[in-house]
Write a protein that holds these residues in place. Structure first.
Motif, PDB file in Angstrom:
ATOM      1  N   SER A 113     -32.819   7.425   8.437  1.00 32.97           N
ATOM      2  CA  SER A 113     -31.980   6.230   8.354  1.00 32.97           C
ATOM      3  C   SER A 113     -32.768   4.984   8.787  1.00 32.97           C
ATOM      4  CB  SER A 113     -30.731   6.400   9.222  1.00 32.97           C
ATOM      5  OG  SER A 113     -31.135   6.538  10.558  1.00 32.97           O
ATOM      6  N   GLN A 114     -32.275   3.845   8.365  1.00 28.25           N
ATOM      7  CA  GLN A 114     -32.976   2.591   8.667  1.00 28.25           C
ATOM      8  C   GLN A 114     -32.762   2.195  10.127  1.00 28.25           C
ATOM      9  OE1 GLN A 114     -30.876   0.580   5.441  1.00 28.25           O
ATOM     10  NE2 GLN A 114     -32.839  -0.415   4.995  1.00 28.25           N
ATOM     11  N   SER A 115     -33.736   1.471  10.656  1.00 30.97           N
ATOM     12  CA  SER A 115     -33.576   0.971  12.021  1.00 30.97           C
ATOM     13  C   SER A 115     -32.721  -0.302  11.985  1.00 30.97           C
ATOM     14  CB  SER A 115     -34.946   0.650  12.621  1.00 30.97           C
ATOM     15  OG  SER A 115     -35.471  -0.498  11.978  1.00 30.97           O
ATOM     16  N   ILE A 116     -32.285  -0.701  13.175  1.00 27.49           N
ATOM     17  CA  ILE A 116     -31.478  -1.932  13.295  1.00 27.49           C
ATOM     18  C   ILE A 116     -32.255  -3.122  12.734  1.00 27.49           C
ATOM     19  CG2 ILE A 116     -30.579  -3.572  15.027  1.00 27.49           C
ATOM     20  CD1 ILE A 116     -29.624  -1.118  16.619  1.00 27.49           C
TER      21      ILE A 116
ATOM     22  N   ARG B  78     -25.303   9.722  17.696  1.00 25.77           N
ATOM     23  CA  ARG B  78     -25.176   8.439  16.978  1.00 25.77           C
ATOM     24  C   ARG B  78     -23.751   7.880  17.132  1.00 25.77           C
ATOM     25  NH1 ARG B  78     -30.414   7.384  14.489  1.00 25.77           N
ATOM     26  NH2 ARG B  78     -31.451   9.312  15.063  1.00 25.77           N
TER      27      ARG B  78
ATOM     28  N   PHE C 107     -25.033  -1.513  13.077  1.00 28.88           N
ATOM     29  CA  PHE C 107     -24.974  -0.644  14.263  1.00 28.88           C
ATOM     30  C   PHE C 107     -24.522   0.787  13.976  1.00 28.88           C
ATOM     31  CE2 PHE C 107     -24.350  -4.682  16.940  1.00 28.88           C
ATOM     32  CZ  PHE C 107     -25.682  -4.698  17.322  1.00 28.88           C
ATOM     33  N   SER C 108     -23.778   1.008  12.915  1.00 32.30           N
ATOM     34  CA  SER C 108     -23.273   2.358  12.669  1.00 32.30           C
ATOM     35  C   SER C 108     -24.428   3.304  12.361  1.00 32.30           C
ATOM     36  CB  SER C 108     -22.269   2.354  11.504  1.00 32.30           C
ATOM     37  OG  SER C 108     -20.988   2.077  11.997  1.00 32.30           O
TER      38      SER C 108
ATOM     39  N   GLN D 134     -26.531   4.380  14.569  1.00 35.87           N
ATOM     40  CA  GLN D 134     -27.657   4.162  15.483  1.00 35.87           C
ATOM     41  C   GLN D 134     -27.400   4.846  16.824  1.00 35.87           C
ATOM     42  OE1 GLN D 134     -30.336   2.748  14.346  1.00 35.87           O
ATOM     43  NE2 GLN D 134     -29.547   1.699  12.499  1.00 35.87           N
ATOM     44  N   LYS D 135     -28.491   5.000  17.574  1.00 35.66           N
ATOM     45  CA  LYS D 135     -28.368   5.590  18.915  1.00 35.66           C
ATOM     46  C   LYS D 135     -27.907   4.514  19.905  1.00 35.66           C
ATOM     47  CE  LYS D 135     -31.931   9.087  18.466  1.00 35.66           C
ATOM     48  NZ  LYS D 135     -33.333   9.415  18.780  1.00 35.66           N
TER      49      LYS D 135
ATOM     50  N   ASP E 278     -30.569   2.212  21.299  1.00 34.16           N
ATOM     51  CA  ASP E 278     -31.071   1.242  20.310  1.00 34.16           C
ATOM     52  C   ASP E 278     -30.092   0.081  20.139  1.00 34.16           C
ATOM     53  OD1 ASP E 278     -33.278   2.783  19.973  1.00 34.16           O
ATOM     54  OD2 ASP E 278     -32.524   3.838  18.183  1.00 34.16           O
ATOM     55  N   ILE E 279     -28.811   0.423  20.175  1.00 32.31           N
ATOM     56  CA  ILE E 279     -27.784  -0.633  20.023  1.00 32.31           C
ATOM     57  C   ILE E 279     -27.819  -1.570  21.232  1.00 32.31           C
ATOM     58  CG2 ILE E 279     -25.280  -1.073  19.921  1.00 32.31           C
ATOM     59  CD1 ILE E 279     -25.106   1.682  18.412  1.00 32.31           C
TER      60      ILE E 279
ATOM     61  N   SER F 218     -30.878  -3.748  21.240  1.00 31.98           N
ATOM     62  CA  SER F 218     -31.194  -4.469  20.003  1.00 31.98           C
ATOM     63  C   SER F 218     -31.096  -5.982  20.193  1.00 31.98           C
ATOM     64  CB  SER F 218     -30.235  -4.053  18.895  1.00 31.98           C
ATOM     65  OG  SER F 218     -28.942  -4.513  19.208  1.00 31.98           O
TER      66      SER F 218
END
Lengths: 144, 413
Positions: A2-5, A68, A91-92, A94-95, A98-99, A102
């Motif tokens: 999945s993509q990063s923030i 997640r 944000f959905s 994501q860990k 990371d949120i 961010s």
């Protein structure tokens, strides 16, 4: 993978770049994004799920899926719903860490303050804060 | 363009050149300013008057012996005289300068309210009132045990005069209603309201914030006891306005605030108060803005109030007709007797979204409850979109708003 923030934000900046600063088109695009949000459970439209500090009504919920976090949101106004949909998209999935850590650079890059104004900027900030608070709460839950 | 030539005795295109702010692009489109009920734009003469005051004769007024003070005092008092004539007060001393309508109402609440309204008395307001003509009376009621009664609003946005009559009694001490509604534009039958209130011995305060720039006002013919107004809704500066009051009432009322200007003699044992209007003008007033207010009144008089009213009514009828063709659009407050205010909702679309979308097209409207939450509650709505027109608006601008509304409705429905 999945993509990063950061990557999602860059993707959003690119999409808005195509609109070339046309305000009407930008608003239409934002509303269109809002319309694509998954349907929000009506039962969750409770007072406690309302994000405080927004001019329009914004409901926000979150759930943990493994390590997640997934967010769900809705609003009584189409433009705000579009704006919150951007955050849900970022944000959905994501860990929590990371949120929490961010940094959101996309609002400035897409000239968001130009089309939401100061008062609603505060509301947007409140949405981000609420999403990070959810992440914080789930983080402590995961670590327990 | 049909609407920019000499129609209704005015040349809109020429008038527009007197309003520098109108000549700009907003979000890449020419500005169409339809938020006039909140505040209207200022002609060059008003802006120049402010400049001339600060560049040429800024001084504190009254009691100054030097030339600048004398000049400033004269200009300040000229506005009082001009405003007195503008609303046909019997004498300029019946005009008290305030920060605006809100302060004017609060002044009456704090002085007349304190002295002449007591436990068991009643204050009648209407369901069309702005918060600024509700809350000051609630404060009075909380303090002295008076009761607030409310005139009902009918479905078309007018007041229920039959029900008003049933509220009146010997307990009624004050009736406070607006001349015209800021949210809906409804013009109230204040001559009838005043006469009925006087029959039971009540005094009447008229909130004239919306009406002053649009309707002919003759406070003597109306026989109202108080008339409150704001300069900034009359093409004048923000932060100033006035209260008209009948001399005998103003003289009987205690002072509002203590300070300089409002006194005759001060000693630690006893202070005697100045005569009206100064008794109610404690401290250094907003001199520059009051002076520039005269230029705004002169502007209205030069263009002619009846010409302005005819033009604005033309715009309202034009906009109304076009708006009603938009699917799902409902006008809130559709009285036959209205100021140029078009308040509406579109089924299934939040007013906020409409306001935001119109802004993207350079069109300024107001959305929300317009400081009249009880009125919104009455119509079971969260708010409306309000387009309010002024002398410089055109049908071309209205066409742009209507086109934009069609696009929004098509997209969101």
């Amino acid at each position: 993978m999945s993509q990063s923030i950061k990557e999602v934000q860059e993707e959003i900046i690119e999409e808005f770049g195509i609109l070339d600063g046309d305000m009407e088109m930008t608003n239409f695009y934002v509303m269109e994004l809002g319309q694509k949000l998954p349907e929000f459970n009506e039962e969750n439209k409770t007072e406690e799920n309302i994000v405080k500090g927004c001019q329009s009504k914004v409901w926000l919920t979150a759930e943990l899926n493994g390590d997640r976090i997934n967010y769900q949101a809705d609003s009584n106004t189409a433009i705000t719903k579009g704006l919150v949909s951007l955050l849900v998209r970022i944000f959905s999935g994501q860990k929590a860490d990371d949120i929490i850590e961010s940094e959101l650079f996309f609002p400035q890059k897409i000239g968001m303050e130009r089309f939401i104004g100061t008062q609603r900027s505060n509301g947007f900030g409140a949405m981000i804060k609420q999403m990070k608070l959810y992440a914080l709460a789930y983080k402590s839950k995961i670590e327990l | 363009m049909a609407d920019v030539s000499n129609i209704n005795g005015i040349n809109v295109e020429a008038i527009r050149t007197q309003f520098p702010v109108l000549d700009q692009m907003v979000n890449g489109k020419p500005l169409a300013y339809f938020d006039n009920a909140a505040t209207n734009q200022k002609p060059t003469s008003v802006i120049k008057a402010l400049e001339q005051y600060y560049e040429g004769y800024n001084a504190n007024i009254h009691r100054g012996i030097h030339t600048l003070a004398e000049k400033a005092t004269k200009a300040f008092e000229d506005t009082r005289t001009t405003l007195g004539k503008f609303i046909n007060a019997a004498e300029p001393e019946e005009i008290i300068f305030t920060k605006g309508t809100t302060e004017s109402i609060n002044l009456v609440a704090a002085t007349f309210g304190r002295k002449f309204i007591s436990n068991g008395d009643e204050i009648i307001i209407s369901g069309l009132e702005h918060h600024s003509n509700i809350v000051p009376w609630q404060l009075v009621a909380e303090e002295n045990g008076a009761k607030i009664r409310v005139i009902d609003v009918l479905d078309n946005g007018t007041l229920d005069i039959r029900q008003f009559k049933s509220l009146l009694s010997s307990k009624t001490k004050l009736v406070a209603v607006n001349h015209a509604s800021n949210s809906l534009g409804t013009i109230n039958p204040i001559d009838e309201i005043i006469a009925l209130a006087h029959e039971v011995g009540a005094k009447v305060l008229i909130d004239g914030a919306q009406a002053t720039a649009h309707l002919d006002i003759d406070v003597q013919a109306l026989d109202c006891d108080f008339y409150a107004l704001s300069a900034h809704k009359c093409y004048g500066p923000t932060g100033t306005g006035a209260l008209y009051g009948k001399r005998e009432l103003l003289e009987a009322m205690p002072p509002y605030q203590g300070g300089g200007e409002m006194i005759k003699d001060v000693s630690f044992e006893k202070t005697t108060y100045n005569d009206i209007p100064y008794k109610f003008e404690a401290g250094t007033p907003n001199i520059g803005d009051v002076i520039a207010f005269k230029s705004a009144l002169d502007f209205i008089t030069e263009v002619g109030k009846s010409n302005i009213a005819a033009h604005e009514n033309d715009l309202l009828q034009y906009a109304r007709e076009k708006a009603l063709q938009i699917p799902g659009l409902r006008i809130i407050g559709d009285s036959d007797n209205k100021l140029s205010v078009l308040s509406f909702i579109v089924e299934g679309i939040h007013p906020f979204d409409i306001g935001q979308m119109l802004d993207a097209s350079g069109i300024a409207v107001r959305t929300g409850h317009h400081c009249t939450q009880p009125l919104m509650e009455r119509f079971k709505i969260e708010g409306t979109v309000r387009a309010s027109f002024a002398v410089y608006n055109t049908k071309v601008e209205i066409d742009r708003m209507i086109e934009s509304l069609h696009r929004i409705v098509k997209f969101l429905k």
